[in-house]
Design a protein around this motif. Structure first.
Motif, PDB file in Angstrom:
ATOM      1  N   ASN A  19       0.811  -1.212   0.000  1.00  8.82           N
ATOM      2  CA  ASN A  19       0.000   0.000   0.000  1.00  8.82           C
ATOM      3  C   ASN A  19       0.841   1.257   0.000  1.00  8.82           C
ATOM      4  O   ASN A  19       0.573   2.199  -0.754  1.00  8.82           O
ATOM      5  CB  ASN A  19      -0.917   0.016   1.235  1.00  8.82           C
ATOM      6  N   TYR A  60      -6.839   6.163  -6.528  1.00 17.27           N
ATOM      7  CA  TYR A  60      -6.982   4.938  -5.742  1.00 17.27           C
ATOM      8  C   TYR A  60      -7.840   3.883  -6.426  1.00 17.27           C
ATOM      9  O   TYR A  60      -7.808   2.712  -6.029  1.00 17.27           O
ATOM     10  CB  TYR A  60      -7.610   5.243  -4.382  1.00 17.27           C
ATOM     11  N   GLY A  91      -9.792   1.120  -4.682  1.00 20.36           N
ATOM     12  CA  GLY A  91      -9.215  -0.187  -4.395  1.00 20.36           C
ATOM     13  C   GLY A  91      -9.217  -1.119  -5.600  1.00 20.36           C
ATOM     14  O   GLY A  91      -8.421  -2.042  -5.685  1.00 20.36           O
ATOM     15  N   ARG A 148     -12.511  -5.008  -4.184  1.00 24.86           N
ATOM     16  CA  ARG A 148     -13.060  -4.772  -2.849  1.00 24.86           C
ATOM     17  C   ARG A 148     -13.744  -6.020  -2.313  1.00 24.86           C
ATOM     18  O   ARG A 148     -14.257  -6.835  -3.097  1.00 24.86           O
ATOM     19  CB  ARG A 148     -14.070  -3.612  -2.866  1.00 24.86           C
ATOM     20  N   THR A 178      -4.848  -0.002  -1.257  1.00 23.16           N
ATOM     21  CA  THR A 178      -4.996   1.387  -1.667  1.00 23.16           C
ATOM     22  C   THR A 178      -3.599   1.993  -1.749  1.00 23.16           C
ATOM     23  O   THR A 178      -2.889   2.020  -0.742  1.00 23.16           O
ATOM     24  CB  THR A 178      -5.838   2.185  -0.658  1.00 23.16           C
ATOM     25  N   ARG A 238      -5.608   2.780   3.836  1.00 19.55           N
ATOM     26  CA  ARG A 238      -7.000   2.808   3.362  1.00 19.55           C
ATOM     27  C   ARG A 238      -7.836   3.877   4.077  1.00 19.55           C
ATOM     28  O   ARG A 238      -9.048   3.780   4.117  1.00 19.55           O
ATOM     29  CB  ARG A 238      -7.618   1.426   3.558  1.00 19.55           C
ATOM     30  N   ASP A 283     -10.407   6.084   0.788  1.00 16.93           N
ATOM     31  CA  ASP A 283     -10.435   5.200  -0.386  1.00 16.93           C
ATOM     32  C   ASP A 283     -11.383   5.709  -1.463  1.00 16.93           C
ATOM     33  O   ASP A 283     -11.096   5.613  -2.647  1.00 16.93           O
ATOM     34  CB  ASP A 283     -10.794   3.768   0.010  1.00 16.93           C
TER      35      ASP A 283
END
Length: 366
Positions: A30, A293, A296, A299, A308, A314, A317
């Motif tokens: 991330n 982002y 994501g 998900r 993310t 996160r 998001d």
């Protein structure tokens, strides 16, 4: 001679260490690994680090199985640290959550239909800005087209037709227009399908910089779209001042910094990554519009994104947040990059209606 370690103890140790390894890898993914420039080097780093952490977790878990303290205390300590971090993220996120959309269109997933790559949703927000004394101002926010040949032209045409139907005052594109530079020539065919009454504006994102910003910028400008690469423009709406800026850091070069918003002026900022919001909020911008982002892109239903690409994990998001008085709007974007599909994560466009402060939100056609 010591007795052999029972298999249940070995299995428990391996499971705990693997779980701790997954947490460590997701943290690195991330905050650091996903921010690397696309290419062979990034692929090798992603796969190599995953393999190295996985093998290390298995070897340590096997070795520690016969040592009760190491088998359980160490990985549980790692998991406790991550649990505390997750709790902190949830608290900070809840403090920043903004008002929900006043209207939605085609928003919501179905468990039986996990692939949502072209299942476009529309969100309309209403923002009462105390410093704005003009008429209702509609901003259409589109991001992350990611032209790369994976999605049909008809899909992008449908997206832009929906934008045009809303008749926005400002149409903004917040970066990642292409994933492959050879598709930059297709941008004019898409960007010219809708326009803002006052202006159509765009910035570049990390993928645009990675493939080469010059041809992407040329394609944008040939479409009649104003490119705000680390610069601002001032507009007058019935005599009321509107400052709109584009901030392409950390990918753009140079030392340009956004100006402070003047008293009584409505300041809007386009930036690709929402990570810039803390810096921008100190300058008095009413709203920051971002993408990057993809919400994501993959998900878990009711739980949210797994990954993310943000230094804040996160925390932000997707949706509407308020950070130190600045409204942050993060769209999931329209296209997809890697992987080339969206899973339980709809693409979307935002319409944000800015009204004078104190006006109540009212439902209306978007």
């Amino acid at each position: 001679m010591s007795e052999p370690t029972p298999w249940p103890a070995i299995a428990a140790s391996l499971l705990l260490w693997l779980t701790a390894g997954v947490c460590i890898y997701l943290f690195l993914l991330n905050r650091y690994l996903l921010l690397l420039t696309d290419g062979l080097k990034k692929t090798l780093v992603l796969r190599g680090s995953m393999f190295a952490i996985g093998i290390a977790a298995l070897l340590i878990g096997w070795w520690a199985a016969g040592k009760t303290g190491l088998a359980f205390a160490a990985p549980l300590g790692v998991l406790t640290v991550f649990a505390i971090g997750e709790a902190r993220r949830i608290i900070l996120r809840r403090r920043c959550i903004g008002a929900p959309p006043v209207e939605t269109e085609n928003a919501g997933i179905r468990l039986r239909a996990p692939i949502t790559t072209m299942d476009l949703a529309v969100y309309r927000y209403e923002l009462a800005a105390p410093q704005w004394r003009g008429r209702r101002l509609r901003v259409a926010h589109v991001s992350d087209l990611h032209l790369n040949g994976d999605l049909p032209a008809a899909y992008y045409e449908r997206v832009m037709a929906r934008v045009a139907r809303a008749e926005p005052d400002l149409l903004i594109f917040t970066g990642d227009l292409v994933t492959k530079v050879k598709y930059a020539v297709d941008l004019p065919q898409i960007l010219t399908l809708a326009s803002g009454k006052l202006a159509t504006l765009a910035i570049l994102g990390n993928h645009d910089y990675w493939v080469g910003p010059q041809p992407v910028a040329a394609a944008v400008e040939s479409s009649g779209v104003t490119l705000l690469t680390d610069r601002c423009i001032r507009l007058s709406v019935d005599g009321h001042a509107l400052l709109v800026c584009g901030y392409e850091k950390p990918w753009s070069r140079g030392t340009w910094q956004p100006p402070q918003v003047a008293p009584g002026e409505l300041g809007l900022m386009l930036t690709h990554t929402p990570d810039n919001v803390y810096r921008l909020s100190r300058l008095g911008y009413t709203a920051v519009f971002a993408g990057h982002y993809h919400a994501g892109q993959v998900r878990l239903p009711w739980l949210g994104p797994i990954i993310t690409p943000s230094r804040y994990g996160r925390r932000f998001d997707h949706g509407h947040f308020v950070v130190d008085g600045t409204h942050l709007f993060i769209t999931a974007g329209v296209g997809s990059a890697v992987p080339p599909r969206r899973i339980y994560c709809q693409p979307d466009i935002f319409f944000v209606d800015i009204v004078p402060g104190g006006a109540e939100a009212r439902a209306g056609d978007a």
